[in-house]
Design a protein around this motif. Structure first.
Motif, PDB file in Angstrom:
ATOM      1  N   GLY A  97       9.146   5.178  -6.751  1.00 49.68           N
ATOM      2  CA  GLY A  97       9.464   4.632  -5.440  1.00 49.68           C
ATOM      3  C   GLY A  97       9.634   5.703  -4.396  1.00 49.68           C
ATOM      4  N   SER A  98      10.430   5.421  -3.391  1.00 45.95           N
ATOM      5  CA  SER A  98      10.654   6.353  -2.287  1.00 45.95           C
ATOM      6  C   SER A  98      11.608   7.454  -2.718  1.00 45.95           C
ATOM      7  CB  SER A  98      11.250   5.603  -1.092  1.00 45.95           C
ATOM      8  OG  SER A  98      12.610   5.267  -1.345  1.00 45.95           O
TER       9      SER A  98
ATOM     10  N   GLY B 100       8.974  -0.376  -5.317  1.00 47.96           N
ATOM     11  CA  GLY B 100       8.032  -1.476  -5.280  1.00 47.96           C
ATOM     12  C   GLY B 100       7.646  -1.962  -3.897  1.00 47.96           C
ATOM     13  N   GLN B 101       6.935  -3.076  -3.895  1.00 53.60           N
ATOM     14  CA  GLN B 101       6.402  -3.634  -2.659  1.00 53.60           C
ATOM     15  C   GLN B 101       7.487  -4.241  -1.782  1.00 53.60           C
ATOM     16  OE1 GLN B 101       2.737  -5.880  -2.969  1.00 53.60           O
ATOM     17  NE2 GLN B 101       2.288  -4.996  -4.977  1.00 53.60           N
ATOM     18  N   ALA B 102       8.640  -4.551  -2.372  1.00 60.05           N
ATOM     19  CA  ALA B 102       9.773  -5.064  -1.602  1.00 60.05           C
ATOM     20  C   ALA B 102      10.774  -3.963  -1.280  1.00 60.05           C
ATOM     21  CB  ALA B 102      10.467  -6.187  -2.360  1.00 60.05           C
ATOM     22  N   GLN B 103      10.568  -2.768  -1.839  1.00 59.33           N
ATOM     23  CA  GLN B 103      11.446  -1.614  -1.627  1.00 59.33           C
ATOM     24  C   GLN B 103      12.906  -1.953  -1.939  1.00 59.33           C
ATOM     25  OE1 GLN B 103      10.358   1.980  -0.306  1.00 59.33           O
ATOM     26  NE2 GLN B 103       9.149   0.941  -1.874  1.00 59.33           N
TER      27      GLN B 103
ATOM     28  N   LYS C 243       0.808  -1.220   0.000  1.00 62.36           N
ATOM     29  CA  LYS C 243       0.000   0.000   0.000  1.00 62.36           C
ATOM     30  C   LYS C 243       0.844   1.275   0.000  1.00 62.36           C
ATOM     31  CE  LYS C 243      -3.924   0.145   2.166  1.00 62.36           C
ATOM     32  NZ  LYS C 243      -4.979   0.164   3.214  1.00 62.36           N
ATOM     33  N   ILE C 244       2.063   1.210   0.550  1.00 64.01           N
ATOM     34  CA  ILE C 244       2.908   2.402   0.637  1.00 64.01           C
ATOM     35  C   ILE C 244       4.238   2.109  -0.052  1.00 64.01           C
ATOM     36  CG2 ILE C 244       4.007   4.066   2.182  1.00 64.01           C
ATOM     37  CD1 ILE C 244       1.957   3.250   4.325  1.00 64.01           C
ATOM     38  N   GLN C 245       4.313   2.453  -1.337  1.00 64.36           N
ATOM     39  CA  GLN C 245       5.513   2.168  -2.114  1.00 64.36           C
ATOM     40  C   GLN C 245       6.316   3.417  -2.461  1.00 64.36           C
ATOM     41  OE1 GLN C 245       4.923  -0.532  -5.475  1.00 64.36           O
ATOM     42  NE2 GLN C 245       2.892  -1.074  -4.686  1.00 64.36           N
ATOM     43  N   GLY C 246       5.699   4.563  -2.341  1.00 67.79           N
ATOM     44  CA  GLY C 246       6.330   5.795  -2.796  1.00 67.79           C
ATOM     45  C   GLY C 246       6.011   6.028  -4.256  1.00 67.79           C
TER      46      GLY C 246
ATOM     47  N   TRP D  31       6.223  -4.117  -8.381  1.00 61.80           N
ATOM     48  CA  TRP D  31       5.307  -3.038  -8.038  1.00 61.80           C
ATOM     49  C   TRP D  31       3.869  -3.532  -7.881  1.00 61.80           C
ATOM     50  CZ3 TRP D  31       9.325  -2.740 -11.421  1.00 61.80           C
ATOM     51  CH2 TRP D  31      10.319  -1.791 -11.146  1.00 61.80           C
ATOM     52  N   SER D  32       3.438  -4.456  -8.737  1.00 63.81           N
ATOM     53  CA  SER D  32       2.019  -4.820  -8.735  1.00 63.81           C
ATOM     54  C   SER D  32       1.734  -6.307  -8.891  1.00 63.81           C
ATOM     55  CB  SER D  32       1.299  -4.058  -9.859  1.00 63.81           C
ATOM     56  OG  SER D  32       1.910  -4.312 -11.116  1.00 63.81           O
TER      57      SER D  32
END
Length: 353
Positions: free
Chosen positions: A188-189, A195-198, A141-144, A220-221
């Motif tokens: 991203g950040s 993505g979801q794994a940063q 939910k919070i990927q940047g 990402w998705s």
């Protein structure tokens, strides 16, 4: 400075200062900001030329740098990351509240078939994949949403860690040029974690997986690619599926903490050296008076562990196994790794029913 003052327009700046009651310090800061932006724009020109010299296509370079903008907020964020006076006693409940545990269990159930398959393929317990997913991006939910190229160019321009971020920039361009992910995905950040794994770009290149074979390593998705990429990272760095991560323990009042890894060490190599120097088998820790938190004996197995004291002698004490070292490769933070293990334990093992 004379040219700069001419370009800005001294009269306009002074008039604005009078009208808005801006202090002389603010005017100086305006000069600094404009000068910094001019230097940044020149840096981008040189960076584009360097990218072309490295063999990146002209079309990719044009697209990558077309919307690059100077972002002083990113430099400020990098230089002034907040430092909180906190201990694991206060940190763990904030990072792993009950609602996050319940959501982690629900997400495990939702993706159980896929997670169990990936866990078996890579030899990584799915609870750790879910824990990393939950802590890195709140389950996606919070990927940047910052353009990664702009962030990396800005951070490359800054002198504090410029060389590191320039390498990440080239890795980001590699990702696009080799077709591992389209340019539009690179969001991203502020620090370029995606993505979801940063994953930062170098981690993406090393560990990202196109698990469903659709031609894109979509962290990402695409849950399959996200989970497999996290599992591949852990496995590539030496994850042992026969082990857990560690455990909190009790020690006698007169315990000699010289037997533990120091709270602070100088870099990963020094930390690993201290791990090797202090690691002993569980029977030895037992003989030294170390016990489980309920006071019972340590497991009677032939297994080595190192002792960690993230908050010093007065804080929590842990015995950590080799998988802890793998998680410290992901993020060299006692708090982060301990939180991953804590959430994984609360998710449940061997599996959520």
């Amino acid at each position: 400075m004379k040219k700069l003052l001419t370009k800005i327009g001294v009269t306009k700046l002074i008039s604005a200062a009078v009208l808005l009651a801006v202090s002389p310090l603010s005017i100086a800061q305006d000069y600094d900001a404009v000068a910094d932006e001019e230097k940044f724009n020149q840096f981008v020109v040189e960076l584009r030329a360097e990218a072309l010299d490295k063999g990146y296509s002209a079309s990719l370079v044009e697209k990558a740098f077309a919307d690059v903008k100077f972002k002083p907020k990113i430099i400020k964020a990098d230089r002034n990351q907040p430092e909180f006076v906190e201990t694991l006693e206060t940190y763990l409940p904030k990072r792993v509240p009950d609602w996050k545990v319940e959501r982690a269990r629900a997400k495990y159930k939702e993706h159980k078939e896929l997670l169990d398959k990936i866990g078996a393929d890579y030899g990584v317990q799915p609870r750790f994949i879910v824990a990393l997913w939950g802590l890195e991006s709140n389950f996606g939910k919070i990927q940047g949403n910052d353009p990664v190229i702009s962030s990396l160019v800005t951070l490359s321009y800054d002198g504090r860690r410029g060389a590191f971020f320039k390498r990440q920039l080239w890795d980001a361009l590699d990702i696009v040029q080799t077709g591992q992910a389209p340019f539009e995905k690179l969001k991203g950040s502020w620090a370029g974690a995606m993505g979801q794994a940063q994953f930062i770009p170098s981690s993406f290149k090393a560990y990202a997986v196109d698990y469903d074979k659709d031609g894109i390593k979509d962290i990402w998705s695409n849950p399959a690619d996200v989970f497999a990429s996290a599992a591949n990272y852990l496995k590539s760095e030496g994850w042992n599926d026969d082990l857990t991560w560690g455990r909190q323990v009790k020690v006698p009042a007169d315990f000699d903490f010289e037997l533990a890894i120091p709270k602070s060490t100088n870099g990963r190599s020094h930390w690993l050296k201290k791990w090797k120097e202090t690691e002993v088998d569980l029977a030895t820790w037992q003989a030294r008076g170390v016990r489980r938190m309920d006071g019972s004996d340590l497991p009677n197995v032939n297994l080595k562990a190192a002792m960690l004291i993230p908050d010093g002698k007065k804080g929590r004490v842990y015995l950590a196994y080799d998988n802890y070292k793998v998680l410290m490769h992901w993020n060299r933070s006692y708090y982060f790794v301990t939180t991953v293990g804590y959430l994984a334990d609360r998710i449940g093992y061997p599996a959520v029913k």
